[in-house]
Design an enzyme around this catalytic site. Sequence first.
Site, PDB file in Angstrom:
ATOM      1  N   ILE A   7      16.760  -0.641 -14.453  1.00  0.00           N
ATOM      2  CA  ILE A   7      17.873  -0.718 -13.488  1.00  0.00           C
ATOM      3  C   ILE A   7      18.827  -1.822 -13.955  1.00  0.00           C
ATOM      4  CG2 ILE A   7      18.486  -0.849 -11.042  1.00  0.00           C
ATOM      5  CD1 ILE A   7      15.481  -0.666 -10.366  1.00  0.00           C
ATOM      6  N   ASN A  58      10.264  -5.115  -2.024  1.00  0.00           N
ATOM      7  CA  ASN A  58      11.132  -4.945  -3.196  1.00  0.00           C
ATOM      8  C   ASN A  58      11.095  -6.136  -4.145  1.00  0.00           C
ATOM      9  OD1 ASN A  58      13.732  -4.112  -4.726  1.00  0.00           O
ATOM     10  ND2 ASN A  58      14.285  -6.064  -3.775  1.00  0.00           N
ATOM     11  N   ALA A 103       0.193  -5.125 -15.305  1.00  0.00           N
ATOM     12  CA  ALA A 103      -1.010  -5.337 -14.500  1.00  0.00           C
ATOM     13  C   ALA A 103      -0.631  -5.545 -13.029  1.00  0.00           C
ATOM     14  CB  ALA A 103      -1.800  -6.530 -15.033  1.00  0.00           C
ATOM     15  N   SER A 104       0.444  -6.303 -12.784  1.00  0.00           N
ATOM     16  CA  SER A 104       0.845  -6.537 -11.385  1.00  0.00           C
ATOM     17  C   SER A 104       1.338  -5.250 -10.733  1.00  0.00           C
ATOM     18  CB  SER A 104       1.913  -7.634 -11.306  1.00  0.00           C
ATOM     19  OG  SER A 104       3.156  -7.194 -11.832  1.00  0.00           O
ATOM     20  N   LYS A 105       2.069  -4.438 -11.485  1.00  0.00           N
ATOM     21  CA  LYS A 105       2.611  -3.197 -10.896  1.00  0.00           C
ATOM     22  C   LYS A 105       1.546  -2.105 -10.799  1.00  0.00           C
ATOM     23  CE  LYS A 105       6.976  -4.390 -10.126  1.00  0.00           C
ATOM     24  NZ  LYS A 105       7.550  -4.447  -8.768  1.00  0.00           N
ATOM     25  N   TYR A 147       3.183  -8.049 -16.307  1.00  0.00           N
ATOM     26  CA  TYR A 147       4.046  -7.240 -15.428  1.00  0.00           C
ATOM     27  C   TYR A 147       3.372  -5.907 -15.111  1.00  0.00           C
ATOM     28  CZ  TYR A 147       8.282  -5.063 -13.548  1.00  0.00           C
ATOM     29  OH  TYR A 147       9.197  -4.427 -12.729  1.00  0.00           O
TER      30      TYR A 147
HETATM   31  P1  NAP Z   1      16.436  -9.042  -9.414  1.00  0.00           P
HETATM   32  O1  NAP Z   1      17.881  -8.701  -9.416  1.00  0.00           O
HETATM   33  O2  NAP Z   1      15.934 -10.060 -10.370  1.00  0.00           O
HETATM   34  O3  NAP Z   1      16.013  -9.447  -7.920  1.00  0.00           O
HETATM   35  C1  NAP Z   1      14.708  -9.891  -7.641  1.00  0.00           C
HETATM   36  C2  NAP Z   1      14.627 -10.311  -6.183  1.00  0.00           C
HETATM   37  O4  NAP Z   1      13.288 -10.806  -5.921  1.00  0.00           O
HETATM   38  C3  NAP Z   1      15.617 -11.401  -5.832  1.00  0.00           C
HETATM   39  O5  NAP Z   1      16.212 -11.121  -4.597  1.00  0.00           O
HETATM   40  C4  NAP Z   1      14.720 -12.642  -5.724  1.00  0.00           C
HETATM   41  O6  NAP Z   1      15.264 -13.541  -4.766  1.00  0.00           O
HETATM   42  C5  NAP Z   1      13.429 -12.032  -5.203  1.00  0.00           C
HETATM   43  N1  NAP Z   1      12.278 -12.915  -5.406  1.00  0.00           N
HETATM   44  C6  NAP Z   1      11.753 -13.343  -6.585  1.00  0.00           C
HETATM   45  N2  NAP Z   1      10.751 -14.206  -6.371  1.00  0.00           N
HETATM   46  C7  NAP Z   1      10.635 -14.330  -5.022  1.00  0.00           C
HETATM   47  C8  NAP Z   1       9.793 -15.087  -4.171  1.00  0.00           C
HETATM   48  N3  NAP Z   1       8.828 -15.905  -4.644  1.00  0.00           N
HETATM   49  N4  NAP Z   1       9.966 -14.977  -2.825  1.00  0.00           N
HETATM   50  C9  NAP Z   1      10.930 -14.184  -2.335  1.00  0.00           C
HETATM   51  N5  NAP Z   1      11.753 -13.434  -3.074  1.00  0.00           N
HETATM   52  C10 NAP Z   1      11.606 -13.513  -4.409  1.00  0.00           C
HETATM   53  O7  NAP Z   1      15.539  -7.736  -9.720  1.00  0.00           O
HETATM   54  P2  NAP Z   1      15.725  -6.201  -9.302  1.00  0.00           P
HETATM   55  O8  NAP Z   1      16.027  -5.440 -10.533  1.00  0.00           O
HETATM   56  O9  NAP Z   1      16.621  -6.075  -8.117  1.00  0.00           O
HETATM   57  O10 NAP Z   1      14.217  -5.880  -8.912  1.00  0.00           O
HETATM   58  C11 NAP Z   1      13.859  -5.343  -7.657  1.00  0.00           C
HETATM   59  C12 NAP Z   1      12.489  -4.670  -7.822  1.00  0.00           C
HETATM   60  O11 NAP Z   1      12.615  -3.567  -8.715  1.00  0.00           O
HETATM   61  C13 NAP Z   1      11.399  -5.575  -8.420  1.00  0.00           C
HETATM   62  O12 NAP Z   1      10.177  -5.339  -7.762  1.00  0.00           O
HETATM   63  C14 NAP Z   1      11.287  -5.096  -9.860  1.00  0.00           C
HETATM   64  O13 NAP Z   1      10.012  -5.323 -10.407  1.00  0.00           O
HETATM   65  C15 NAP Z   1      11.589  -3.624  -9.689  1.00  0.00           C
HETATM   66  N6  NAP Z   1      12.079  -2.922 -10.880  1.00  0.00           N
HETATM   67  C16 NAP Z   1      13.141  -3.409 -11.577  1.00  0.00           C
HETATM   68  C17 NAP Z   1      13.596  -2.724 -12.712  1.00  0.00           C
HETATM   69  C18 NAP Z   1      14.764  -3.228 -13.505  1.00  0.00           C
HETATM   70  O14 NAP Z   1      14.925  -2.778 -14.670  1.00  0.00           O
HETATM   71  N7  NAP Z   1      15.617  -4.075 -12.967  1.00  0.00           N
HETATM   72  C19 NAP Z   1      12.965  -1.533 -13.099  1.00  0.00           C
HETATM   73  C20 NAP Z   1      11.888  -1.060 -12.352  1.00  0.00           C
HETATM   74  C21 NAP Z   1      11.450  -1.759 -11.230  1.00  0.00           C
HETATM   75  P3  NAP Z   1      15.259 -15.132  -4.879  1.00  0.00           P
HETATM   76  O15 NAP Z   1      15.322 -15.487  -6.335  1.00  0.00           O
HETATM   77  O16 NAP Z   1      16.466 -15.504  -4.090  1.00  0.00           O
HETATM   78  O17 NAP Z   1      13.985 -15.545  -4.221  1.00  0.00           O
END
Ligand code: NAP
Length: 233
Positions: free
Chosen positions: A184, A87, A153-155, A151
């Site tokens: 989200i 995640n 490209a990574s996804k 972003y």
């Molecule tokens: P978020 O609230 O920013 O949380 C991101 C999480 O990733 C945090 O727990 C962070 O923890 C962790 N993280 C970041 N870098 C890390 C590292 N080097 N090692 C370990 N953990 C790391 O984002 P979210 O919205 O919950 O995103 C969750 C997933 O959903 C992501 O893959 C994102 O791309 C995807 N997504 C998000 C959205 C959106 O609009 N929010 C939409 C589609 C998909 P720490 O900082 O404590 O390490």
Amino acid sequence: MADLQGKIVIITGGSKGLGASLARRFAQGGAQVVAAARSTDALERLAGEFSGHIFPFTCDLTQADQVKSLIDTTVNQFGKLDILVNNAGVGRFGSIPELSEEDWDLMMNVNLKGPFLTSKFAIPHLIPSKGHIVNVSSVAGIEAFPGGGGYCASKFGLMALADVLTKELKKHEVKVNTICPGSIQTEFSENPKSYALTAEQVTEAIWHIVTAPEGVIYNQVIMRPQVPPQMQK
Ligand code: NAP
């Protein structure tokens, strides 16, 4: 409610946002959750909400030795691994000339190398449990947009990795599931759209994915918020 009773689950990015929501829901559903991220304090607060059901593990997913330790510690402590949720993710946005090399590397390392490393070390344990790998991709993993060079490209890369995993693990009955959510409401975005999905709504979809009936695999799920007609482009 307790459909995940006895299941051992690792959730990366468990310190906040979608990952913390998943950790809560899975713990309520009977699982033993290992929540991994870099923010130890946030993980410990979350673990305190579900004493004994959520185990905090400080880990930078870009570091192979730390990821190996996450998987080894989980299996040594709980005896097996049933579900890995990839995640954790980061987003840095800007046109290609604006995007820094550091931001490009960060997204590739967290969003793509991270799931490679977790999968690599987890697969030997997911084969005996006939478990799940759940990848949290994005609509940005199937549709590119200006400003999303790194972003997207990574996804898109994560989608390819998931496809390979699906084919490599089919014979072992390990289920590979990828969800592509739209926006989200988390701290991921500074100004989440008013109609964005809640973390709890996405969590519910992932819950259904990992509790699918015997013989059913939700291989790819695209999930979008319903945009009010007056806000559609
Ligand atoms: P978020 O609230 O920013 O949380 C991101 C999480 O990733 C945090 O727990 C962070 O923890 C962790 N993280 C970041 N870098 C890390 C590292 N080097 N090692 C370990 N953990 C790391 O984002 P979210 O919205 O919950 O995103 C969750 C997933 O959903 C992501 O893959 C994102 O791309 C995807 N997504 C998000 C959205 C959106 O609009 N929010 C939409 C589609 C998909 P720490 O900082 O404590 O390490």
